[in-house]
Scaffold this motif. Structure first.
Motif, short mmCIF file in Angstrom:
data_model
loop_
_atom_site.label_atom_id
_atom_site.label_comp_id
_atom_site.label_asym_id
_atom_site.label_seq_id
_atom_site.Cartn_x
_atom_site.Cartn_y
_atom_site.Cartn_z
N SER A 2 0.82 -1.20 0.00
CA SER A 2 0.00 0.00 0.00
C SER A 2 0.87 1.26 0.00
O SER A 2 0.56 2.23 -0.69
CB SER A 2 -0.93 -0.01 1.22
OG SER A 2 -1.71 1.16 1.23
N ILE A 24 -6.18 5.57 -5.99
CA ILE A 24 -5.49 4.39 -5.47
C ILE A 24 -6.54 3.39 -4.98
O ILE A 24 -7.60 3.79 -4.49
CB ILE A 24 -4.54 4.80 -4.33
CG1 ILE A 24 -3.60 3.68 -3.94
CG2 ILE A 24 -5.29 5.34 -3.15
CD1 ILE A 24 -2.48 4.13 -3.02
N ALA A 25 -6.25 2.11 -5.13
CA ALA A 25 -7.16 1.07 -4.64
C ALA A 25 -6.31 -0.03 -4.00
O ALA A 25 -5.65 -0.80 -4.69
CB ALA A 25 -8.01 0.50 -5.77
N THR A 26 -6.30 -0.05 -2.68
CA THR A 26 -5.60 -1.09 -1.93
C THR A 26 -6.47 -1.49 -0.76
O THR A 26 -7.44 -0.80 -0.43
CB THR A 26 -4.23 -0.60 -1.39
OG1 THR A 26 -4.45 0.31 -0.31
CG2 THR A 26 -3.39 0.05 -2.47
N GLN A 34 -13.19 4.18 -2.53
CA GLN A 34 -12.67 3.66 -3.80
C GLN A 34 -13.79 3.52 -4.82
O GLN A 34 -13.63 3.90 -5.98
CB GLN A 34 -12.00 2.30 -3.58
CG GLN A 34 -10.69 2.39 -2.83
CD GLN A 34 -10.14 1.03 -2.49
OE1 GLN A 34 -10.23 0.09 -3.25
NE2 GLN A 34 -9.55 0.94 -1.31
N LEU A 45 -5.11 4.44 -12.48
CA LEU A 45 -5.44 3.67 -11.29
C LEU A 45 -4.18 2.97 -10.82
O LEU A 45 -3.55 2.22 -11.57
CB LEU A 45 -6.52 2.62 -11.60
CG LEU A 45 -6.81 1.59 -10.50
CD1 LEU A 45 -7.28 2.28 -9.22
CD2 LEU A 45 -7.83 0.58 -10.98
N CYS A 47 -2.97 0.34 -8.00
CA CYS A 47 -3.67 -0.59 -7.12
C CYS A 47 -2.84 -1.84 -6.85
O CYS A 47 -1.84 -2.10 -7.50
CB CYS A 47 -4.99 -0.99 -7.76
SG CYS A 47 -4.78 -1.77 -9.37
N THR A 48 -3.32 -2.58 -5.88
CA THR A 48 -2.80 -3.91 -5.65
C THR A 48 -3.67 -4.87 -6.46
O THR A 48 -4.83 -4.60 -6.74
CB THR A 48 -2.84 -4.28 -4.16
OG1 THR A 48 -4.18 -4.17 -3.70
CG2 THR A 48 -1.93 -3.37 -3.34
N ARG A 51 -6.98 -6.00 -4.75
CA ARG A 51 -8.07 -5.03 -4.72
C ARG A 51 -8.63 -4.78 -6.11
O ARG A 51 -9.83 -4.59 -6.28
CB ARG A 51 -7.56 -3.73 -4.09
CG ARG A 51 -8.64 -2.71 -3.77
CD ARG A 51 -9.86 -3.25 -3.02
NE ARG A 51 -9.61 -3.68 -1.67
CZ ARG A 51 -10.13 -3.12 -0.59
NH1 ARG A 51 -10.91 -2.08 -0.68
NH2 ARG A 51 -9.87 -3.61 0.59
N LEU A 52 -7.79 -4.83 -7.13
CA LEU A 52 -8.29 -4.69 -8.50
C LEU A 52 -9.26 -5.82 -8.83
O LEU A 52 -10.35 -5.59 -9.36
CB LEU A 52 -7.12 -4.69 -9.49
CG LEU A 52 -7.49 -4.58 -10.97
CD1 LEU A 52 -8.17 -3.25 -11.26
CD2 LEU A 52 -6.26 -4.75 -11.83
#
Length: 102
Positions: A2, A24-26, A34, A45, A47-48, A51-52
């Motif tokens: 993150s 960001i998307a984590t 999100q 985007l 992200c991890t 999370r995606l």
């Protein structure tokens, strides 16, 4: 992970030659926030992978939170550790696939 995603997002915003719609998307960030940001469309985007996948291919029967159609670039941290170099099956189901950076 993150922390790295936050650093990548900050650097992208600093180096962009114009204002960009980025988020960001984590797992360390609020799911509701999100969904709101992604639902409005983003150009970048960060992200991890987990999370995606949670947003694009939810396992709880919900509809995906967003589509990649308006996203120009997706940066996924450590994506290669989660699959063998092949694009995940849900990625091919997106209408317009953006470049995927890993």
């Amino acid at each position: 992970t993150s922390d790295l995603a936050q650093q990548v997002l900050a650097l992208a915003r600093e180096t962009a030659r114009r204002s960009i719609r980025a988020t960001i998307a984590t797992g360390s960030h609020s799911w509701a926030t999100q969904c709101d940001r992604l639902g409005g469309g983003v150009e970048l985007l960060v992200c991890t992978m987990g999370r995606l996948v949670a947003h694009l291919d939810p396992r709880d029967g919900r509809a995906p939170s967003f589509a990649l159609g308006d996203t120009r670039l997706v940066v996924v941290d450590e994506a290669s550790s989660l699959y063998d170099g092949r694009a995940p099956s849900w990625l091919g189901r997106q209408r317009h696939e953006p470049p995927l950076a890993m």
